[in-house]
Design an enzyme around this catalytic site. Structure first.
Site, PDB file in Angstrom:
ATOM      1  N   TYR A 291     -31.280  39.904 -10.747  1.00  0.00           N
ATOM      2  CA  TYR A 291     -30.798  38.597 -10.294  1.00  0.00           C
ATOM      3  C   TYR A 291     -31.347  38.276  -8.903  1.00  0.00           C
ATOM      4  CZ  TYR A 291     -27.241  38.243 -14.012  1.00  0.00           C
ATOM      5  OH  TYR A 291     -26.586  38.122 -15.216  1.00  0.00           O
TER       6      TYR A 291
ATOM      7  N   LYS B 268     -23.059  39.936 -12.209  1.00  0.00           N
ATOM      8  CA  LYS B 268     -23.756  41.179 -11.850  1.00  0.00           C
ATOM      9  C   LYS B 268     -24.360  41.067 -10.451  1.00  0.00           C
ATOM     10  CE  LYS B 268     -26.281  41.585 -15.643  1.00  0.00           C
ATOM     11  NZ  LYS B 268     -25.629  40.581 -16.519  1.00  0.00           N
TER      12      LYS B 268
END
Length: 354
Positions: free
Chosen positions: A145, A113
């Protein structure tokens, strides 16, 4: 020099396999989780909430870990909340262990991702070209992230440790009650199809059915985490981590079906999501578990249909470059079909599936 690991998320698919890898190689291993629901011989389990800084500091105050492995996250309803919660967990842990001044390396496990965007914008918009490479810039979009990485970078500068970022593709491995577990999900689905005569339908998109892709074996990821944590040339680097082979789901799906002794249904051109196919199957699985003397009759403890649908429903090709690790000396390889077969065999041996 002694090596003492603290694994955040030790009961998950990454943490569980990593603990076994490190123990095999003589590490002292502490495992952190909110609930120590399954034990691993040799691991010192610590129960603590990463979102409770005071309790967390008390729980780890006696530890002097040389290496931190962060392999957990909490899914939230929006990406803004994902950022707030998941960055706080990283920050709280690194602040809690800082007083010991013992940490030499921190490894953070994220995923693809990083290139595909968060679930709210998954695989949409302008994405980098495949194969994904580590030097490709961040997307111009909020992503938890990125927030987790930034917490690691800030703490590394403050506390003078090295770091590594690990970006696996979909992970295949042994763990139960895990939010991102395609292998166990597909094993349960295949057995429901076999027991009921339902067609074993690929639930994803035509792009995924026809395009090249790859995956990550949790055992290979564990070896990669240990390698990066102990290899000087891998310090302060971000790495993709995949098995090393590529495949198309139109080749893999019949192989999975064959392992379970069922036929692979023809792909109808577009997928029927597993969340739809598995809706209302709670009683079916309960009866399967009872008749086969399985140890888990609650299907919700085994499947993560939503995440499998997200991975298999992508409208684009997803394939990953591993050259950076190869050039630095990590040469491990794992055939992905064997990753599935090894997992299915263990699930059968442990009476998770018939």
């Amino acid at each position: 020099m002694s090596r003492t690991a603290l694994i955040a998320g030790v009961t998950g698919i990454v943490g569980n396999n990593l603990a076994h890898q490190l123990l095999t190689n003589g590490w002292q291993v502490h495992g952190l989780a909110r609930r120590a629901t399954n034990t691993i011989d040799g691991v010192n389990f610590i129960s603590a909430d990463l979102l409770d800084p005071t309790a967390l500091r008390a729980a780890v105050s006696h530890l002097k870990p040389s290496h931190i492995f962060f392999a957990t996250w909490l899914r939230q309803p929006t990406e803004a909340e994902n950022i707030r919660v998941n960055s706080a967990m990283v920050r709280n842990l690194l602040e809690a262990v800082a007083p010991a001044e013992s940490v030499r390396h921190v490894a953070l496990v994220t995923g693809l991702k990083h290139y595909l965007g968060p679930f709210e914008a998954y695989g949409k918009g302008k994405l980098p070209a495949t194969p994904f490479r580590e030097e490709q810039p961040r997307l111009d979009i909020e992503n938890f992230y990125y927030a987790q990485e930034d917490e690691v970078f800030a703490a590394a500068e403050r506390d003078n440790f090295n770091w590594s970022i690990h970006r696996p593709h979909t992970i295949i491995g042994y763990a139960l009650g895990n939010a991102m577990n395609m292998g166990v999900t597909l094993a349960v689905y295949a057995n429901i199809c076999r027991e009921t005569g339902r067609p074993f339908l690929f639930p994803g998109s035509a792009a995924q059915w026809n395009s090249l892709t790859d995956m990550t074996d949790a055992r290979l990821l564990a070896r990669h985490l240990e390698w990066a944590a102990t290899t000087p040339q891998a310090r302060d680097q971000a790495f993709n981590v995949v098995n090393g082979d590529v495949f198309r789901w139109n080749w893999m799906w019949p192989r999975l079906a064959d392992w379970f002794g069922i036929e692979s249904a023809p792909f109808p051109g577009e997928g029927t999501p597993l969340e739809q196919q598995l809706a209302g199957t709670e009683d079916i699985w309960h009866n399967i578990a009872k008749s086969h003397n399985l140890i888990e009759s609650n299907i919700d403890q085994l499947v993560s249909a939503w995440h499998t649908d997200a991975d298999l429903g992508r409208p684009i090709e997803v394939v990953t470059d591993m050259s950076k690790s190869r050039k630095l000396g990590f040469l491990d390889y794992q055939a992905t079909d064997d990753s599935f077969f090894d997992l299915f065999a263990r699930l059968r041996h442990d009476r998770i599936i018939p």
